[in-house]
Design a protein around this motif. Structure first.
Motif, short mmCIF file in Angstrom:
data_model
loop_
_atom_site.label_atom_id
_atom_site.label_comp_id
_atom_site.label_asym_id
_atom_site.label_seq_id
_atom_site.Cartn_x
_atom_site.Cartn_y
_atom_site.Cartn_z
N UNK A 126 0.79 -1.23 0.00
CA UNK A 126 0.00 0.00 0.00
C UNK A 126 0.81 1.27 0.00
N UNK A 127 2.14 1.20 0.22
CA UNK A 127 2.97 2.41 0.15
C UNK A 127 3.48 2.68 -1.27
N UNK A 128 3.29 1.73 -2.19
CA UNK A 128 3.82 1.89 -3.56
C UNK A 128 3.25 3.15 -4.20
N UNK A 129 4.14 4.04 -4.58
CA UNK A 129 3.75 5.31 -5.17
C UNK A 129 3.38 6.36 -4.14
N UNK A 130 3.31 5.97 -2.87
CA UNK A 130 2.95 6.88 -1.78
C UNK A 130 3.81 6.53 -0.56
N UNK B 54 -2.05 -3.93 2.33
CA UNK B 54 -1.50 -3.41 3.58
C UNK B 54 -0.35 -2.45 3.30
N UNK B 55 -0.27 -1.39 4.08
CA UNK B 55 0.85 -0.46 4.01
C UNK B 55 1.99 -1.03 4.84
N UNK B 56 3.11 -1.32 4.20
CA UNK B 56 4.28 -1.84 4.91
C UNK B 56 5.26 -0.68 5.07
N UNK B 57 5.14 0.00 6.18
CA UNK B 57 6.01 1.15 6.45
C UNK B 57 7.26 0.65 7.16
N UNK B 58 8.06 -0.05 6.36
CA UNK B 58 9.32 -0.66 6.81
C UNK B 58 10.23 -0.78 5.61
N UNK B 59 11.53 -0.77 5.86
CA UNK B 59 12.49 -0.88 4.77
C UNK B 59 12.72 0.46 4.10
N UNK B 60 13.21 0.40 2.84
CA UNK B 60 13.51 1.62 2.11
C UNK B 60 12.23 2.37 1.76
N UNK B 61 12.35 3.68 1.78
CA UNK B 61 11.21 4.53 1.42
C UNK B 61 11.72 5.70 0.58
#
Length: 193
Positions: A125-129, A185-192
């Motif tokens: 869910x973080x892809x592109x955001x 799911x938003x995986x707010x972990x790893x590279x961003x």
């Protein structure tokens, strides 16, 4: 072999050594610190670095590290155009169920190139955001990215999710996450980003 081929061998050796140090670390958070520092050095100094950018990360979250069994899944072959490198063939060899707080399933692939290897891409869910729109990689054993496991399970630590080279440079075409590796799911972990 040219000097650029030798530097690529050196890059892969250093990545494999980095993951060996991560696996040997006393605790996963310490291993994550080693991984971030090692990647920062490679990106800043290595001739085959995909970027000279400083890479940003979400804070380490121990709740996002799992040892999960490899479950059955219908075999599927997928050919991926990788540009100048030709076509890469992936075969689905199973799947994993990630427990809460993620509570999603991911396909596990075998790469036929490079002598074979396990490959687990992720588009969340973080892809592109918050992360690269094409997704990130959790494991790519053909290139040394392996956190451990045994003959029945894999260690997947979402804190080690990293952007593929194509995020940094259009000259690369990377295998991206197919539908079975795309989760909400938003995986707010790893590279961003």
């Amino acid at each position: 072999m040219t000097s650029s081929e030798l530097t690529l061998v050196d890059w892969r050796t250093r990545v494999a050594d980095l993951y060996a140090a991560v696996r040997a670390a006393a605790d996963p958070a310490e291993g994550h610190h080693l991984w971030r520092a090692g990647r920062a050095e490679l990106f800043a100094t290595h001739p085959d670095s995909p970027t000279r950018e400083v890479v940003e990360y979400w804070p380490y979250d121990p709740a996002l590290r799992f040892a999960v069994p490899l479950l059955g899944a219908e075999a599927e072959d997928r050919d991926v155009d990788t540009g100048a490198d030709g076509t890469l063939t992936m075969r689905r060899i199973g799947r994993v169920e990630l427990p809460a707080p993620v509570s999603e399933s991911l396909d596990v692939w075998w790469l036929h190139q490079y002598g074979g290897g396990i490959f687990v891409p992720l588009r969340d869910g973080t892809a592109g955001d918050g992360s690269y729109g094409g997704g990130r990689y959790l494991l790519d054993t053909a290139k040394g990215a392996w956190l451990g496991g045994d003959d029945r399970s894999l260690v997947l630590d979402l804190n080690f999710a990293y952007h593929p080279s194509c995020r940094y440079d259009d000259r690369w075409r990377c295998p991206l996450a197919p539908p079975g590796n795309t989760i909400t799911a938003r995986v707010e972990a790893g590279e961003r980003l």
